[in-house]
Design an enzyme around this catalytic site. Structure first.
Site, mmCIF file in Angstrom:
data_model
loop_
_atom_site.group_PDB
_atom_site.id
_atom_site.type_symbol
_atom_site.label_atom_id
_atom_site.label_comp_id
_atom_site.label_asym_id
_atom_site.label_seq_id
_atom_site.Cartn_x
_atom_site.Cartn_y
_atom_site.Cartn_z
ATOM 1 N N ASP A 9 65.946 32.094 58.614
ATOM 2 C CA ASP A 9 65.984 31.205 59.464
ATOM 3 C C ASP A 9 65.124 31.888 60.728
ATOM 4 O O ASP A 9 65.479 32.859 60.916
ATOM 5 C CB ASP A 9 67.100 30.688 59.928
ATOM 6 C CG ASP A 9 67.372 29.106 60.740
ATOM 7 O OD1 ASP A 9 65.941 28.648 60.719
ATOM 8 O OD2 ASP A 9 68.256 28.664 61.170
ATOM 9 N N GLY A 10 64.760 30.932 61.548
ATOM 10 C CA GLY A 10 64.215 31.088 63.001
ATOM 11 C C GLY A 10 64.572 30.323 63.937
ATOM 12 O O GLY A 10 64.840 29.268 63.850
ATOM 13 N N GLU A 47 60.413 31.764 62.309
ATOM 14 C CA GLU A 47 60.662 31.299 60.888
ATOM 15 C C GLU A 47 59.893 32.143 60.019
ATOM 16 O O GLU A 47 60.455 32.730 58.871
ATOM 17 C CB GLU A 47 60.265 29.911 60.507
ATOM 18 C CG GLU A 47 61.015 28.815 61.396
ATOM 19 C CD GLU A 47 62.435 28.554 60.665
ATOM 20 O OE1 GLU A 47 62.662 29.152 59.889
ATOM 21 O OE2 GLU A 47 62.927 27.583 61.399
ATOM 22 N N ASP A 69 64.952 26.198 56.067
ATOM 23 C CA ASP A 69 64.719 24.962 56.539
ATOM 24 C C ASP A 69 63.214 24.491 57.273
ATOM 25 O O ASP A 69 63.113 23.413 58.088
ATOM 26 C CB ASP A 69 65.861 24.554 57.538
ATOM 27 C CG ASP A 69 65.968 25.578 58.743
ATOM 28 O OD1 ASP A 69 64.948 26.298 59.078
ATOM 29 O OD2 ASP A 69 66.913 25.476 59.329
ATOM 30 N N HIS A 110 71.418 22.503 59.422
ATOM 31 C CA HIS A 110 72.587 21.967 60.365
ATOM 32 C C HIS A 110 73.247 20.814 59.318
ATOM 33 O O HIS A 110 73.445 19.956 59.778
ATOM 34 C CB HIS A 110 72.116 21.564 61.676
ATOM 35 C CG HIS A 110 71.777 22.269 62.446
ATOM 36 N ND1 HIS A 110 71.949 23.486 62.953
ATOM 37 C CD2 HIS A 110 70.249 22.461 62.632
ATOM 38 C CE1 HIS A 110 70.866 24.169 63.721
ATOM 39 N NE2 HIS A 110 69.852 23.462 63.672
ATOM 40 N N ASP A 120 71.336 30.618 60.427
ATOM 41 C CA ASP A 120 71.040 29.939 61.843
ATOM 42 C C ASP A 120 71.688 30.949 63.012
ATOM 43 O O ASP A 120 71.207 31.019 64.122
ATOM 44 C CB ASP A 120 71.473 28.716 61.915
ATOM 45 C CG ASP A 120 71.264 27.976 63.003
ATOM 46 O OD1 ASP A 120 69.948 27.676 63.398
ATOM 47 O OD2 ASP A 120 72.109 27.676 63.900
#
Length: 128
Positions: A9-10, A47, A69, A110, A120
């Site tokens: 994740d970023g 990301e 994501d 989320h 995250d």
């Protein structure tokens, strides 16, 4: 050969602004959590950086299943979307992806997925 699972994740707030990235490598007997960040960047750069750093860290692995994501990263990496921006990072991705079997799986951000929530938090911590 077994498939190695990685969550990436970023994060960037505001975008552009201070950003962070993170990844979790999942082994049968342990997990490895790594993150980092930049003072001024974009969400897409973070990301991508998460994926690149995971490939570098686990270079000894050959078969990857990468959860992300980011539709940008997934679709550009798979050749579904044109890589119009971040050419330097795409060249780096291609270098570390060479000779590897990499599959991507999209996970809704989320949404309560345990590892997506953890990664995250790693990315947000990297931005701090």
């Amino acid at each position: 050969m077994a498939t190695f699972i990685v969550y990436t994740d970023g994060s960037c707030s505001p975008n552009p602004g201070r950003g962070g990235w993170g990844f979790i490598g999942i082994f049968p007997d342990c997990e490895i959590h790594i993150n980092g960040g930049l003072k001024y960047t974009t969400n897409n750069v973070m990301e991508m950086t998460a994926v690149i750093e995971a490939l570098k860290e686990f270079s000894f692995q050959k078969n990857f299943l990468i959860y992300s994501d980011s539709m940008y990263v997934i679709n550009c990496a798979q050749g579904k979307w044109q890589r119009k921006k971040n050419q330097d990072l795409w060249k780096e991705y291609d270098r570390y992806a060479n000779g590897k079997n990499i599959k991507f799986k999209w996970v809704k951000g989320h949404s309560g997925d345990k590892y997506n929530e953890l990664v995250d938090r790693l990315a947000k911590n990297g931005a701090e």
